[in-house]
Design a protein around this motif. Sequence first.
Motif, PDB file in Angstrom:
ATOM      1  N   VAL A 175       0.959  -1.307   0.120  1.00  0.00           N
ATOM      2  CA  VAL A 175      -0.019   0.054   0.116  1.00  0.00           C
ATOM      3  C   VAL A 175       0.889   1.244  -0.058  1.00  0.00           C
ATOM      4  O   VAL A 175       0.546   2.383  -0.699  1.00  0.00           O
ATOM      5  CB  VAL A 175      -1.032   0.072   1.340  1.00  0.00           C
ATOM      6  N   TRP A 176       2.027   1.078   0.652  1.00  0.00           N
ATOM      7  CA  TRP A 176       3.077   2.230   0.751  1.00  0.00           C
ATOM      8  C   TRP A 176       3.542   2.483  -0.565  1.00  0.00           C
ATOM      9  O   TRP A 176       3.622   3.689  -0.998  1.00  0.00           O
ATOM     10  CB  TRP A 176       4.058   2.086   1.931  1.00  0.00           C
ATOM     11  N   LEU A 177       3.935   1.489  -1.310  1.00  0.00           N
ATOM     12  CA  LEU A 177       4.913   1.718  -2.417  1.00  0.00           C
ATOM     13  C   LEU A 177       3.476   2.309  -3.585  1.00  0.00           C
ATOM     14  O   LEU A 177       4.095   3.052  -4.363  1.00  0.00           O
ATOM     15  CB  LEU A 177       5.419   0.399  -3.071  1.00  0.00           C
ATOM     16  N   ASP A 178       2.560   1.675  -3.347  1.00  0.00           N
ATOM     17  CA  ASP A 178       1.478   2.184  -4.479  1.00  0.00           C
ATOM     18  C   ASP A 178       1.190   3.636  -4.353  1.00  0.00           C
ATOM     19  O   ASP A 178       0.980   4.398  -5.357  1.00  0.00           O
ATOM     20  CB  ASP A 178       0.103   1.390  -4.081  1.00  0.00           C
ATOM     21  N   GLU A 179       1.124   4.089  -3.221  1.00  0.00           N
ATOM     22  CA  GLU A 179       0.822   5.536  -2.750  1.00  0.00           C
ATOM     23  C   GLU A 179       1.894   6.370  -3.220  1.00  0.00           C
ATOM     24  O   GLU A 179       1.960   7.286  -3.938  1.00  0.00           O
ATOM     25  CB  GLU A 179       0.517   5.588  -1.473  1.00  0.00           C
ATOM     26  N   ILE A 180       3.080   5.802  -2.831  1.00  0.00           N
ATOM     27  CA  ILE A 180       4.432   6.688  -3.011  1.00  0.00           C
ATOM     28  C   ILE A 180       4.576   6.668  -4.693  1.00  0.00           C
ATOM     29  O   ILE A 180       4.868   7.946  -5.207  1.00  0.00           O
ATOM     30  CB  ILE A 180       5.657   6.025  -2.527  1.00  0.00           C
ATOM     31  N   ARG A 181       4.326   5.651  -5.267  1.00  0.00           N
ATOM     32  CA  ARG A 181       4.655   5.494  -6.699  1.00  0.00           C
ATOM     33  C   ARG A 181       3.789   6.412  -7.588  1.00  0.00           C
ATOM     34  O   ARG A 181       4.054   6.821  -8.741  1.00  0.00           O
ATOM     35  CB  ARG A 181       4.393   3.973  -7.119  1.00  0.00           C
ATOM     36  N   GLN A 182       2.472   6.981  -6.848  1.00  0.00           N
ATOM     37  CA  GLN A 182       1.618   7.775  -7.509  1.00  0.00           C
ATOM     38  C   GLN A 182       2.389   9.341  -7.419  1.00  0.00           C
ATOM     39  O   GLN A 182       2.029  10.173  -8.176  1.00  0.00           O
ATOM     40  CB  GLN A 182       0.333   7.876  -6.911  1.00  0.00           C
ATOM     41  N   HIS A 183       3.347   9.457  -6.587  1.00  0.00           N
ATOM     42  CA  HIS A 183       3.937  10.756  -6.541  1.00  0.00           C
ATOM     43  C   HIS A 183       5.384  11.057  -7.086  1.00  0.00           C
ATOM     44  O   HIS A 183       5.881  11.925  -7.472  1.00  0.00           O
ATOM     45  CB  HIS A 183       3.877  11.131  -4.911  1.00  0.00           C
ATOM     46  N   MET A 184       6.234  10.003  -7.105  1.00  0.00           N
ATOM     47  CA  MET A 184       7.357  10.058  -7.421  1.00  0.00           C
ATOM     48  C   MET A 184       8.227   8.713  -7.805  1.00  0.00           C
ATOM     49  O   MET A 184       7.781   7.676  -7.591  1.00  0.00           O
ATOM     50  CB  MET A 184       8.141  10.616  -6.237  1.00  0.00           C
ATOM     51  N   PRO A 185       9.114   8.793  -8.627  1.00  0.00           N
ATOM     52  CA  PRO A 185       9.733   7.519  -9.260  1.00  0.00           C
ATOM     53  C   PRO A 185      10.392   6.632  -8.266  1.00  0.00           C
ATOM     54  O   PRO A 185      10.476   7.182  -7.054  1.00  0.00           O
ATOM     55  CB  PRO A 185      10.740   7.940  -9.960  1.00  0.00           C
ATOM     56  N   LEU A 186      10.391   5.368  -8.382  1.00  0.00           N
ATOM     57  CA  LEU A 186      10.859   4.328  -7.542  1.00  0.00           C
ATOM     58  C   LEU A 186      12.088   3.685  -8.072  1.00  0.00           C
ATOM     59  O   LEU A 186      12.254   3.185  -9.213  1.00  0.00           O
ATOM     60  CB  LEU A 186      10.036   3.193  -7.421  1.00  0.00           C
ATOM     61  N   SER A 187      13.129   3.370  -7.221  1.00  0.00           N
ATOM     62  CA  SER A 187      14.440   2.712  -7.260  1.00  0.00           C
ATOM     63  C   SER A 187      14.295   1.510  -6.542  1.00  0.00           C
ATOM     64  O   SER A 187      13.825   1.819  -5.328  1.00  0.00           O
ATOM     65  CB  SER A 187      15.711   3.549  -7.178  1.00  0.00           C
ATOM     66  N   LEU A 188      14.437   0.406  -6.842  1.00  0.00           N
ATOM     67  CA  LEU A 188      14.690  -0.981  -6.212  1.00  0.00           C
ATOM     68  C   LEU A 188      15.865  -1.493  -6.064  1.00  0.00           C
ATOM     69  O   LEU A 188      16.753  -1.847  -6.935  1.00  0.00           O
ATOM     70  CB  LEU A 188      13.604  -1.910  -7.117  1.00  0.00           C
ATOM     71  N   HIS A 189      16.121  -1.702  -4.755  1.00  0.00           N
ATOM     72  CA  HIS A 189      17.572  -2.305  -4.456  1.00  0.00           C
ATOM     73  C   HIS A 189      17.457  -3.462  -3.820  1.00  0.00           C
ATOM     74  O   HIS A 189      17.286  -3.773  -2.814  1.00  0.00           O
ATOM     75  CB  HIS A 189      18.352  -0.997  -3.656  1.00  0.00           C
ATOM     76  N   GLY A 190      18.193  -4.457  -4.479  1.00  0.00           N
ATOM     77  CA  GLY A 190      18.566  -5.701  -3.999  1.00  0.00           C
ATOM     78  C   GLY A 190      19.586  -6.014  -3.184  1.00  0.00           C
ATOM     79  O   GLY A 190      20.600  -5.562  -3.276  1.00  0.00           O
ATOM     80  N   VAL A 191      19.177  -6.840  -2.024  1.00  0.00           N
ATOM     81  CA  VAL A 191      20.468  -7.246  -0.922  1.00  0.00           C
ATOM     82  C   VAL A 191      20.326  -8.691  -0.791  1.00  0.00           C
ATOM     83  O   VAL A 191      21.232  -9.286   0.033  1.00  0.00           O
ATOM     84  CB  VAL A 191      20.156  -6.494   0.140  1.00  0.00           C
ATOM     85  N   GLY A 192      19.822  -9.566  -1.740  1.00  0.00           N
ATOM     86  CA  GLY A 192      19.761 -10.831  -1.641  1.00  0.00           C
ATOM     87  C   GLY A 192      19.916 -11.683  -2.622  1.00  0.00           C
ATOM     88  O   GLY A 192      19.902 -13.045  -2.540  1.00  0.00           O
ATOM     89  N   LEU A 193      20.487 -11.282  -3.854  1.00  0.00           N
ATOM     90  CA  LEU A 193      20.555 -12.213  -4.858  1.00  0.00           C
ATOM     91  C   LEU A 193      21.604 -13.128  -4.974  1.00  0.00           C
ATOM     92  O   LEU A 193      21.794 -13.970  -5.615  1.00  0.00           O
ATOM     93  CB  LEU A 193      20.526 -11.256  -6.205  1.00  0.00           C
ATOM     94  N   SER A 194      22.588 -12.614  -4.182  1.00  0.00           N
ATOM     95  CA  SER A 194      24.164 -13.334  -4.224  1.00  0.00           C
ATOM     96  C   SER A 194      24.674 -13.367  -5.416  1.00  0.00           C
ATOM     97  O   SER A 194      24.936 -14.593  -5.874  1.00  0.00           O
ATOM     98  CB  SER A 194      23.977 -14.514  -3.273  1.00  0.00           C
ATOM     99  N   ILE A 195      24.885 -12.308  -6.134  1.00  0.00           N
ATOM    100  CA  ILE A 195      25.340 -12.209  -7.512  1.00  0.00           C
ATOM    101  C   ILE A 195      26.844 -13.232  -7.686  1.00  0.00           C
ATOM    102  O   ILE A 195      27.046 -13.978  -8.614  1.00  0.00           O
ATOM    103  CB  ILE A 195      25.573 -10.992  -8.015  1.00  0.00           C
ATOM    104  N   GLY A 196      27.434 -13.100  -6.425  1.00  0.00           N
ATOM    105  CA  GLY A 196      28.856 -13.624  -6.545  1.00  0.00           C
ATOM    106  C   GLY A 196      28.962 -14.947  -5.999  1.00  0.00           C
ATOM    107  O   GLY A 196      30.002 -15.532  -5.972  1.00  0.00           O
ATOM    108  N   ALA A 197      27.886 -15.598  -5.655  1.00  0.00           N
ATOM    109  CA  ALA A 197      27.770 -16.966  -5.010  1.00  0.00           C
ATOM    110  C   ALA A 197      28.273 -17.966  -5.951  1.00  0.00           C
ATOM    111  O   ALA A 197      28.161 -17.955  -7.259  1.00  0.00           O
ATOM    112  CB  ALA A 197      26.371 -17.297  -4.508  1.00  0.00           C
ATOM    113  N   GLU A 198      28.759 -19.065  -5.496  1.00  0.00           N
ATOM    114  CA  GLU A 198      29.433 -20.229  -6.495  1.00  0.00           C
ATOM    115  C   GLU A 198      27.951 -20.932  -6.967  1.00  0.00           C
ATOM    116  O   GLU A 198      28.070 -21.287  -8.155  1.00  0.00           O
ATOM    117  CB  GLU A 198      30.244 -21.058  -5.655  1.00  0.00           C
ATOM    118  N   ALA A 199      27.237 -21.251  -6.254  1.00  0.00           N
ATOM    119  CA  ALA A 199      25.913 -21.774  -6.495  1.00  0.00           C
ATOM    120  C   ALA A 199      25.065 -21.078  -7.749  1.00  0.00           C
ATOM    121  O   ALA A 199      25.309 -19.563  -7.637  1.00  0.00           O
ATOM    122  CB  ALA A 199      24.960 -22.195  -5.439  1.00  0.00           C
ATOM    123  N   PRO A 200      24.280 -21.740  -8.346  1.00  0.00           N
ATOM    124  CA  PRO A 200      23.368 -20.865  -9.442  1.00  0.00           C
ATOM    125  C   PRO A 200      22.587 -20.055  -8.544  1.00  0.00           C
ATOM    126  O   PRO A 200      22.348 -20.198  -7.174  1.00  0.00           O
ATOM    127  CB  PRO A 200      22.540 -22.071 -10.009  1.00  0.00           C
TER     128      PRO A 200
END
Length: 295
Positions: free
Chosen positions: A51-76
């Motif tokens: 609900v917060w994001l829906d409301e914010i998105r009506q007023h200003m642009p959004l940037s989404l920042h991930g912290v859990g993809l583990s891009i450098g991990a050995e596993a897929p």
Amino acid sequence: MRAAPVAPLPARAGLGFKPQHLDELLADDDPPAFVEVHAENYMGAGGAAHVWLDEIRQHMPLSLHGVGLSIGAEAPLDETHLDRLARLIERHRPQVFSEHLAWSTHDGRFLSDLLPLRYDLDTLDRVCRHVDRVQERLGLRMLLENPSTYFEFAASTIDEAEFIARVVQRTGCGLLLDVNNVYVSCHNASCQSRRRDPLAYIAALPLGAVGEIHLAGHAEERVDEHDLLLIDRHGAPVAAAVWTLYAQVLRQTGPVPTLIEWDHDVPAYARLRAEARQADRALAAAGSALTERAA
């Protein structure tokens, strides 16, 4: 199905969204240019967060920042996590998605830290495969953030900035340039008798690929009577030396969307806006200098 394109972030200053600031943010007559949120905080199917994001998105642009993809991990990559990201992006249509050059998973377990990589050809191939997969699954160009570094692997055969440049070249991803991370990493390398100049590090990066800049405060930890270790803690104002480095970066890049990160000991909304306004002044100065050079 790929989401329809959205407009890029404005080349001005934004803030990391904090729920306690929602009312002041929406009532602000001079709001930040955009807000950024951590993707993993919004992966549930419903609830107040959306609900917060829906409301914010009506007023200003959004940037989404991930912290859990583990891009450098050995596993897929975790395809379930990728699916959740894809649904989140389809739902809220952020202008930007970014992740860290780090790893945070091992043997099916999630670790609470963004851990460093050994920079060599095997790691380069693995990171490029993972970035390619993210971009393919999400249907967009992601930004990869340079890490904050507290030690380096003796077995590394590629300099960090060169490693990042190679990933960008091979995958076509963009760069999220965290100026505080550059300052912290170069300072900490010097503490370990490996002199690293922040400006030389930045010059080695593909600055034309920078899609967003991060600024944050850092903490100091005494190593011995001579050396301080800097910690990228996001719990203080941006340091004067980092503001100086940021201005030097903008002379090379021109104005770039810039986020103020403050995730611990979060101050009042007005204090965050003051930091963002300082970034806006630097962005305006960089834009004016660019115009003068072009005249």
